[in-house]
Design an enzyme around this catalytic site. Structure first.
Site, PDB file in Angstrom:
ATOM      1  CG  HIS A 121       0.178 -51.889  18.199  1.00 15.56           C
ATOM      2  ND1 HIS A 121       0.679 -53.065  18.448  1.00 15.56           N
ATOM      3  CD2 HIS A 121       0.959 -50.892  18.647  1.00 15.56           C
ATOM      4  CE1 HIS A 121       1.991 -52.838  19.058  1.00 15.56           C
ATOM      5  NE2 HIS A 121       1.971 -51.410  19.252  1.00 15.56           N
ATOM      6  CG  HIS A 135       2.997 -48.115  18.572  1.00  9.77           C
ATOM      7  ND1 HIS A 135       2.633 -48.267  19.772  1.00  9.77           N
ATOM      8  CD2 HIS A 135       2.201 -46.686  18.390  1.00  9.77           C
ATOM      9  CE1 HIS A 135       2.100 -47.425  20.441  1.00  9.77           C
ATOM     10  NE2 HIS A 135       1.730 -46.370  19.738  1.00  9.77           N
ATOM     11  CG  ASP A 165       7.954 -51.096  18.549  1.00 12.43           C
ATOM     12  OD1 ASP A 165       6.996 -50.160  18.376  1.00 12.43           O
ATOM     13  OD2 ASP A 165       8.020 -51.849  19.626  1.00 12.43           O
ATOM     14  CG  HIS A 166       4.772 -53.557  17.229  1.00 12.32           C
ATOM     15  ND1 HIS A 166       4.412 -54.593  17.811  1.00 12.32           N
ATOM     16  CD2 HIS A 166       5.447 -52.593  18.140  1.00 12.32           C
ATOM     17  CE1 HIS A 166       4.832 -54.315  19.239  1.00 12.32           C
ATOM     18  NE2 HIS A 166       5.265 -53.166  19.191  1.00 12.32           N
ATOM     19  CG  HIS A 194      -0.154 -50.328  23.462  1.00 15.05           C
ATOM     20  ND1 HIS A 194       1.104 -49.685  24.318  1.00 15.05           N
ATOM     21  CD2 HIS A 194       0.431 -50.536  22.204  1.00 15.05           C
ATOM     22  CE1 HIS A 194       2.093 -49.512  23.636  1.00 15.05           C
ATOM     23  NE2 HIS A 194       1.887 -49.888  22.427  1.00 15.05           N
ATOM     24  CG  ASP A 249       3.932 -53.288  22.147  1.00 13.27           C
ATOM     25  OD1 ASP A 249       4.316 -54.174  22.182  1.00 13.27           O
ATOM     26  OD2 ASP A 249       4.035 -51.949  21.838  1.00 13.27           O
ATOM     27  CG  HIS A 278       8.457 -54.767  23.590  1.00 15.99           C
ATOM     28  ND1 HIS A 278       9.269 -53.844  22.890  1.00 15.99           N
ATOM     29  CD2 HIS A 278       7.273 -54.427  23.030  1.00 15.99           C
ATOM     30  CE1 HIS A 278       9.000 -53.232  22.093  1.00 15.99           C
ATOM     31  NE2 HIS A 278       7.564 -53.196  22.039  1.00 15.99           N
TER      32      HIS A 278
END
Ligand code: ZN
Ligand code: FE
Length: 259
Positions: free
Chosen positions: A55, A57, A59-60, A114, A131, A169
């Site tokens: 996805h 975001h 942090d990915h 999400h 996530d 995570h």
């Protein structure tokens, strides 16, 4: 059989490294940061053949551009329904993707909730779900809906129970703390809490986890269980009639009173 390892990133992210044990060609899943990936590739003489993104975001996805600088031939698989830079192969639920260097095929699952276009990758007995689901928990609803996330978790729950779940995570201990609010009498939950605490005390990852363990202890997969329905109704202060309503109450409870 794939060799799968976590590359820790930021405070609590895992970037998953997928390697064919017979060779140096690897893929990474959700590289939010290029630095630890490039270090590991250099240290072990590995070659990056591709990147899988679940996805949009940061942090990915934050490491994708710099990984491509170093490995311009790498393919980047990502969800068709999200705006993500540098994706070379846009995937949708139902697609099969063949990862030549690994000798495995993954099927793509749509798992919105999400985010609206979140996908997961399933193959070789492993699920990479970003996530959407965490060990003993699930992602927050950001740009999707509660109903979508509930349905996505139900489609994960329908996979073979021996599936190993690789989430993105290390949230397990905190998630188990909330799960105990929902099902304080669960022996399986207390047992899992003890095991996870011991792993964390040695600084070891608590993931992957087997799907059967999630079915037994993750409250977000258990919205049809009487204990979970009762707890959700106590929090909501009213009768709840569908799985999606139970799920939504549990998610709201965690967001508003636990986190
Ligand atoms: Zn995310
Ligand atoms: Fe994340």
């Amino acid at each position: 059989m794939l060799k799968i390892r976590p590359i820790p990133a930021f405070d609590d992210n895992y970037i998953w490294l997928l390697q064919n044990p017979a060779g140096p060609r690897v893929y990474v899943v959700d590289p939010g940061d290029e630095t630890p990936v490039l270090e590991l590739l250099a240290r072990e003489g590995l070659e990056l053949e591709g990147i899988l993104i679940t996805h949009k975001h940061g942090d990915h996805t934050g490491g994708v551009a710099d990984l491509l600088q170093a490995w311009p031939g790498a393919q980047v698989y990502g969800p068709a329904n999200e705006a993500i830079a540098n994706v070379t192969v846009r995937v949708n639920g139902g697609d099969s993707i063949n990862l030549p260097g690994l000798g495995v095929e993954f099927s793509v699952m749509d798992v919105p909730g999400h985010t609206e276009g979140h996908v997961a990758y399933y193959g070789d007995g492993a699920l990479f779900c970003g996530d959407t689901m965490f060990a003993a928990g699930c992602g927050r609803v950001f740009s999707g809906t509660h109903e979508q996330l509930h349905n996505s978790l139900q489609s994960i729950a329908a996979l073979p129970p021996e599936t190993m779940v690789y989430c993105a995570h290390e949230y397990t201990i905190a998630n188990l703390g909330f799960a105990k609010w929902v099902e304080p009498e669960s022996a399986a939950l207390l047992q899992r809490y003890r095991e996870a605490s011991e792993l964390r005390s040695r600084d070891e990852p608590t993931v992957p986890s087997q799907l059967q363990l999630e079915l037994d202890t993750n409250p977000f997969l258990r919205s049809a269980e009487l204990t979970v329905i009762a707890a959700a109704e106590r929090y909501a202060g009213k009768k709840l009639t569908t799985g999606a309503e139970v799920f939504t109450a549990i998610r709201n409870w965690k967001d508003r009173e636990y986190d």
